[in-house]
Write an enzyme that holds these catalytic residues in place. Structure first.
Site, short mmCIF file in Angstrom:
data_model
loop_
_atom_site.label_atom_id
_atom_site.label_comp_id
_atom_site.label_asym_id
_atom_site.label_seq_id
_atom_site.Cartn_x
_atom_site.Cartn_y
_atom_site.Cartn_z
N GLY A 9 2.68 -4.29 9.07
CA GLY A 9 2.63 -2.84 9.24
C GLY A 9 1.45 -2.17 8.58
CB THR A 10 -1.44 -2.86 6.82
OG1 THR A 10 -2.59 -2.13 6.36
CG2 THR A 10 -1.79 -4.32 7.03
CD GLN A 23 -2.54 -1.34 2.62
OE1 GLN A 23 -3.55 -0.69 2.87
NE2 GLN A 23 -1.97 -2.14 3.50
CG ASN A 24 4.05 1.24 2.37
OD1 ASN A 24 2.97 1.52 2.89
ND2 ASN A 24 4.96 0.50 2.99
CG HIS A 59 -2.76 2.57 -2.01
ND1 HIS A 59 -2.65 2.43 -0.64
CD2 HIS A 59 -3.96 2.06 -2.33
CE1 HIS A 59 -3.74 1.84 -0.18
NE2 HIS A 59 -4.55 1.60 -1.17
CB CYS A 115 -3.35 4.61 -22.43
SG CYS A 115 -1.81 5.51 -22.21
CG ASN A 162 0.68 -3.54 13.53
OD1 ASN A 162 1.04 -2.75 14.38
ND2 ASN A 162 -0.12 -3.20 12.53
CB CYS A 211 -1.58 8.04 -19.40
SG CYS A 211 -3.01 8.51 -20.40
N1 APR Z 1 6.61 -2.31 12.19
C1 APR Z 1 5.39 -2.84 11.88
N2 APR Z 1 4.21 -2.14 11.98
C2 APR Z 1 4.29 -0.87 12.43
C3 APR Z 1 5.52 -0.26 12.80
C4 APR Z 1 6.72 -1.04 12.66
N3 APR Z 1 7.92 -0.54 12.95
N4 APR Z 1 5.25 1.01 13.22
C5 APR Z 1 3.89 1.18 13.12
N5 APR Z 1 3.32 0.05 12.66
C6 APR Z 1 1.90 -0.21 12.37
C7 APR Z 1 0.90 0.61 13.18
O1 APR Z 1 0.63 -0.02 14.42
C8 APR Z 1 -0.33 0.60 12.26
O2 APR Z 1 -1.15 -0.54 12.52
O3 APR Z 1 1.66 0.16 11.03
C9 APR Z 1 0.28 0.46 10.86
C10 APR Z 1 0.18 1.71 9.99
O4 APR Z 1 -1.18 1.93 9.75
P1 APR Z 1 -1.63 3.16 8.82
O5 APR Z 1 -0.93 4.37 9.22
O6 APR Z 1 -3.12 3.16 8.83
O7 APR Z 1 -1.07 2.76 7.37
P2 APR Z 1 -1.66 1.76 6.29
O8 APR Z 1 -2.34 0.58 6.90
O9 APR Z 1 -0.57 1.48 5.34
O10 APR Z 1 -2.76 2.69 5.57
C11 APR Z 1 -3.39 2.21 4.41
O11 APR Z 1 -4.36 4.35 3.98
O12 APR Z 1 -4.18 6.58 4.04
C12 APR Z 1 -4.16 5.52 3.21
O13 APR Z 1 -3.07 5.42 1.14
C13 APR Z 1 -2.82 5.40 2.50
O14 APR Z 1 -1.70 3.35 1.88
C14 APR Z 1 -2.32 4.03 2.95
C15 APR Z 1 -3.58 3.32 3.41
#
Ligand code: APR
Length: 261
Positions: A200-201, A113-114, A131, A142, A226, A139
């Site tokens: 990390g999401t 998602q990064n 993302h 296309c 996480n 574009c």
């Molecule tokens: N290692 C693993 N996880 C971690 C760390 C770490 N060092 N530090 C923080 N985290 C976790 C947090 O606890 C949290 O659950 O990473 C997660 C980050 O969550 P978000 O900030 O919500 O990010 P993400 O899940 O990638 O968001 C999804 O939302 O805003 C949109 O487009 C943006 O791609 C993004 C999408």
């Protein structure tokens, strides 16, 4: 987590990965936190501090793409800081561990998602950027893509050299549909997946957050890495409640020791 609990969780994760046929990592901002890139929803998160953009972002682009480009070329301070932190970032041990898992044949794909391009800088090959990628332009008609620093911006909005469509950043905006070819590849990988690593999401943004639920529904395993709980923690077979830069290298090491793969 106690050392014993970490050891047991690493052992369990390695066993599941070694016995799986198609492992996919679903990755979020947390993996890049240890590279100095702010997350979105954490305590110091970009949206926590500045508010989450509304879903009309893409509509505003389409209504006035020239104005959007003018703002992109003169970003607001908070976005300029974010861009600067990404520009300065280098991959950390978490990114390199995913590359090692791919090299060892244990990881078949990364759905990230990064937008920070750090998986590619770390050497990972099969990376699906749901993302988009901040270093690229796309574009809107296309879906042709270019490295942003190689595309001549001689008018605003710039137009596609293939089809004359309007060109924008490759990053998917709030309210913008995920490009079809990218979403199809994510769905295809999810369908084949019997073990998904959730790294990390916060697992609250769709469609990405749907993929682990589909893997679960199809009988696959989930491994969460996480430091914080997420809506998927109770769905997960293994939880490593720690930073990915510490957890993922331990899993790689365990798999290497086991001589699996
Ligand atoms: N290692 C693993 N996880 C971690 C760390 C770490 N060092 N530090 C923080 N985290 C976790 C947090 O606890 C949290 O659950 O990473 C997660 C980050 O969550 P978000 O900030 O919500 O990010 P993400 O899940 O990638 O968001 C999804 O939302 O805003 C949109 O487009 C943006 O791609 C993004 C999408």
């Amino acid at each position: 987590m106690t050392d014993e609990a970490v050891q047991a969780a690493v052992e369990h994760a390695a066993t599941i990965i070694a016995s799986s046929k198609h492992v996919v990592a679903l990755v979020g901002a947390g993996i890049s936190a240890e590279s100095g890139v702010p997350t979105f929803r954490g305590a110091e998160g970009l949206w926590t501090k500045h508010g989450e953009p509304d879903l009309r972002d893409y509509d505003r682009f389409r209504e006035d793409p020239r104005r959007w480009w003018e703002r992109r070329l003169n970003p607001a301070p908070e976005m300029a800081d974010f861009s600067a932190s990404i520009a300065a970032a280098v991959p950390n041990d978490g990114h390199f561990a995913l590359k090692d898992l791919e090299d060892l044949g244990f990881l078949q794909a990364i759905i990230t998602q990064n937008i920070d391009n750090l998986h590619q800088v770390a050497g990972s090959i099969h990376v699906i950027e749901i993302h988009g990628n901040r270093t690229k332009l796309r574009c809107t008609v296309c879906s042709a893509r270019w490295p942003a620093d190689e595309f001549p911006i001689d008018q605003l909005p710039p137009s596609c050299t293939e089809c004359s469509g309007i060109v924008k950043g490759d990053t998917v905006m709030f309210g913008e549909p995920i490009p079809r070819e990218v979403l199809d590849e994510c769905v295809d990988e999810t369908r084949k997946c019997d073990c998904m690593l959730l790294i990390g999401t916060s697992a609250v943004v769709y469609p990405a957050a749907q993929f682990p639920l589909d893997v679960r529904r199809l009988g696959g395993k989930l491994i969460e890495v996480n430091p914080e709980r997420t809506p998927l923690s109770d769905e997960s077979d293994v939880v490593l409640r720690m930073p990915s830069g510490a957890a993922l290298p331990l899993i790689v090491e365990r798999l290497r020791q086991s001589g699996a793969g």
